[in-house]
Write a protein that holds these residues in place. Structure first.
Motif, short mmCIF file in Angstrom:
data_model
loop_
_atom_site.label_atom_id
_atom_site.label_comp_id
_atom_site.label_asym_id
_atom_site.label_seq_id
_atom_site.Cartn_x
_atom_site.Cartn_y
_atom_site.Cartn_z
N THR A 185 0.83 -1.20 0.00
CA THR A 185 0.00 0.00 0.00
C THR A 185 0.87 1.26 0.00
O THR A 185 1.84 1.36 0.75
CB THR A 185 -0.92 0.00 1.24
OG1 THR A 185 -1.66 -1.22 1.25
CG2 THR A 185 -1.88 1.18 1.20
N ARG A 186 0.50 2.20 -0.85
CA ARG A 186 1.18 3.48 -0.91
C ARG A 186 0.21 4.59 -0.51
O ARG A 186 -1.00 4.36 -0.43
CB ARG A 186 1.70 3.73 -2.33
CG ARG A 186 2.67 2.65 -2.84
CD ARG A 186 3.20 2.99 -4.23
NE ARG A 186 2.12 3.17 -5.20
CZ ARG A 186 1.56 2.19 -5.90
NH1 ARG A 186 1.97 0.94 -5.72
NH2 ARG A 186 0.60 2.44 -6.76
N HIS A 187 0.74 5.78 -0.29
CA HIS A 187 -0.12 6.88 0.17
C HIS A 187 -1.19 7.22 -0.87
O HIS A 187 -2.29 7.65 -0.50
CB HIS A 187 0.73 8.10 0.51
CG HIS A 187 1.47 7.96 1.81
ND1 HIS A 187 0.87 8.16 3.03
CD2 HIS A 187 2.75 7.58 2.07
CE1 HIS A 187 1.75 7.94 4.00
NE2 HIS A 187 2.90 7.58 3.45
N GLU A 188 -0.89 7.01 -2.14
CA GLU A 188 -1.90 7.29 -3.16
C GLU A 188 -3.05 6.28 -3.14
O GLU A 188 -4.08 6.49 -3.79
CB GLU A 188 -1.27 7.34 -4.56
CG GLU A 188 -0.43 6.14 -4.92
CD GLU A 188 1.06 6.37 -4.68
OE1 GLU A 188 1.86 5.91 -5.50
OE2 GLU A 188 1.41 7.01 -3.65
N ASN A 189 -2.87 5.17 -2.40
CA ASN A 189 -3.94 4.18 -2.28
C ASN A 189 -4.91 4.49 -1.15
O ASN A 189 -5.92 3.79 -0.98
CB ASN A 189 -3.36 2.78 -2.03
CG ASN A 189 -2.48 2.29 -3.15
OD1 ASN A 189 -1.35 1.83 -2.93
ND2 ASN A 189 -2.98 2.36 -4.37
N ILE A 190 -4.63 5.53 -0.37
CA ILE A 190 -5.46 5.83 0.79
C ILE A 190 -6.94 6.04 0.44
O ILE A 190 -7.82 5.48 1.12
CB ILE A 190 -4.89 7.03 1.57
CG1 ILE A 190 -3.57 6.62 2.24
CG2 ILE A 190 -5.88 7.52 2.62
CD1 ILE A 190 -2.86 7.76 2.96
N TYR A 194 -10.04 3.61 2.04
CA TYR A 194 -11.22 4.03 2.78
C TYR A 194 -12.50 3.66 2.05
O TYR A 194 -13.52 3.35 2.69
CB TYR A 194 -11.16 5.53 3.06
CG TYR A 194 -10.30 5.87 4.25
CD1 TYR A 194 -10.68 5.53 5.54
CD2 TYR A 194 -9.06 6.49 4.08
CE1 TYR A 194 -9.89 5.81 6.63
CE2 TYR A 194 -8.25 6.77 5.17
CZ TYR A 194 -8.67 6.43 6.44
OH TYR A 194 -7.87 6.70 7.53
N THR A 255 -8.30 4.16 10.52
CA THR A 255 -7.17 5.07 10.44
C THR A 255 -5.97 4.52 11.20
O THR A 255 -4.83 4.55 10.72
CB THR A 255 -7.55 6.45 10.99
OG1 THR A 255 -8.61 6.99 10.19
CG2 THR A 255 -6.37 7.40 10.96
N LEU A 258 -4.56 1.56 9.26
CA LEU A 258 -3.79 2.01 8.11
C LEU A 258 -2.42 2.51 8.54
O LEU A 258 -1.39 2.18 7.93
CB LEU A 258 -4.55 3.10 7.37
CG LEU A 258 -3.90 3.69 6.12
CD1 LEU A 258 -3.72 2.62 5.05
CD2 LEU A 258 -4.74 4.86 5.58
N ALA A 259 -2.39 3.30 9.60
CA ALA A 259 -1.12 3.83 10.09
C ALA A 259 -0.21 2.70 10.55
O ALA A 259 1.01 2.72 10.28
CB ALA A 259 -1.37 4.80 11.24
N PHE A 262 1.27 0.98 7.47
CA PHE A 262 2.39 1.74 6.90
C PHE A 262 3.64 1.59 7.77
O PHE A 262 4.76 1.46 7.25
CB PHE A 262 2.02 3.22 6.78
CG PHE A 262 1.20 3.54 5.56
CD1 PHE A 262 1.59 3.09 4.30
CD2 PHE A 262 0.06 4.31 5.65
CE1 PHE A 262 0.85 3.39 3.17
CE2 PHE A 262 -0.70 4.62 4.53
CZ PHE A 262 -0.30 4.16 3.28
N GLN A 265 5.78 -1.43 7.14
CA GLN A 265 6.58 -1.43 5.91
C GLN A 265 7.99 -0.90 6.14
O GLN A 265 8.87 -1.14 5.31
CB GLN A 265 5.88 -0.59 4.84
CG GLN A 265 4.55 -1.16 4.37
CD GLN A 265 3.85 -0.26 3.37
OE1 GLN A 265 4.19 0.92 3.23
NE2 GLN A 265 2.85 -0.79 2.69
#
Length: 297
Positions: A185-190, A194, A255, A258-259, A262, A265
């Motif tokens: 997962t990358r930040h653009e997948n956020i 959701y 949230t 998700l944090a 990340f 990783q």
């Protein structure tokens, strides 16, 4: 598959087992594996579950792999629910939202931005449960949160809703974080992340309805606990919510998950993330037990 169709298929399967094979439930399966507060599974049914939950035999990738895994889990669910085996308390709800929320979203070519990543995280999340389910039925080591769930499925005097919640805790608190990590997962997948988890929350009625109809457990407080924070309100003054749990509820479970994903990783933050994930599911489980003791489940 809509909840009504799942219920109908389960009823049909149950009737078939009773009318066509009245001796099936007494086959010579290991009693410690064959029964969890329902009627015993046969050796053949246990073998089917072991085969169906073997993720190493799932080929392909992307949406095709996810669809195959969801279909296998549906077949496992039908076996467990036909026996009212309590190990199906989590499976019945998961199966409902896979068909009501996950698959429709994943199959919509315009719903999600990253068509490669989206089915991967959903598959990795389901695969973690399938691997633990297989471990349960083969007698091999099970991850601690799932070992907790499977132990509760054999406490037949417990509240079915309490037992089911242990499964959702393992799924939402632990497995989802590790799926965030393993799916790259990358930040653009956020935004997609959701959208996927929100679609599941919106379809929570399917879980509540089926669990109550098939197992007599009221899971309404589960969704209020995780998504609205009302569960914590019931615990006020009982010293059950830890600071970690309160922070997760305030920020939203998704949230925090998700944090944590990340953080997994990054080799430098992974050890602390693993500790936080472990502490959070244990705190949540303790709070759920207290909520059950208070009559909230």
């Amino acid at each position: 598959m809509r909840p009504g169709r799942l219920y109908a298929s389960v009823v049909t399967l149950t009737a078939s087992l009773t009318l066509l094979s009245p001796g099936l439930a007494t086959a010579d399966a290991d009693p410690s594996v064959a029964t969890a507060c329902g009627t015993p599974l046969s050796t053949s049914e246990i073998e089917q579950i072991v085969d169906l939950s073997d993720t190493s035999s799932l080929t392909g990738s992307g949406l095709t792999q996810l669809e195959d895994a969801i279909d296998r889990h549906r077949r496992i669910t039908n076996i467990l629910v036909a026996h009212r085996d309590w190990r199906g308390l989590f499976s019945v709800g998961l199966n409902a939202v896979e068909y009501d929320a996950v698959l429709p979203l994943q199959r919509d070519p315009t719903a999600l931005q990253d068509r490669a990543w989206a089915p991967k995280i959903s598959y990795n999340l389901l695969a973690r449960y399938l691997r633990n389910l297989r471990a349960e039925f083969t007698g091999t080591p099970v991850d601690p949160p799932w070992a907790n769930y499977f132990a509760l499925t054999r406490q037949c005097a417990a509240s079915p809703a309490r037992v089911a919640m242990a499964g959702y805790n393992a799924h939402l608190t632990v497995d989802l974080a590790y799926a965030v990590d393993s799916s790259g997962t990358r930040h653009e997948n956020i935004p997609d992340f959701y959208q996927i988890v929100d679609s599941i929350a919106v379809k929570g009625d399917s879980i509540v309805t089926l669990t109550k109809a098939l197992y007599g457990g009221d899971l309404g407080p589960l969704w209020r606990f995780y998504f609205l924070g009302e569960g914590l309100d019931r615990l006020a003054g009982n010293d059950a919510p830890s600071r970690l749990l309160l922070r997760a509820a305030d920020s939203g479970y998704n949230t925090i998950t998700l944090a944590n994903g990340f953080a997994l990783q990054n080799p430098q933050t992974r050890p602390a993330a693993e500790q936080e994930i472990d502490a959070l599911w244990r705190a949540t489980d303790g709070a759920l037990q207290t909520l059950s003791d208070l009559g909230g489940l």
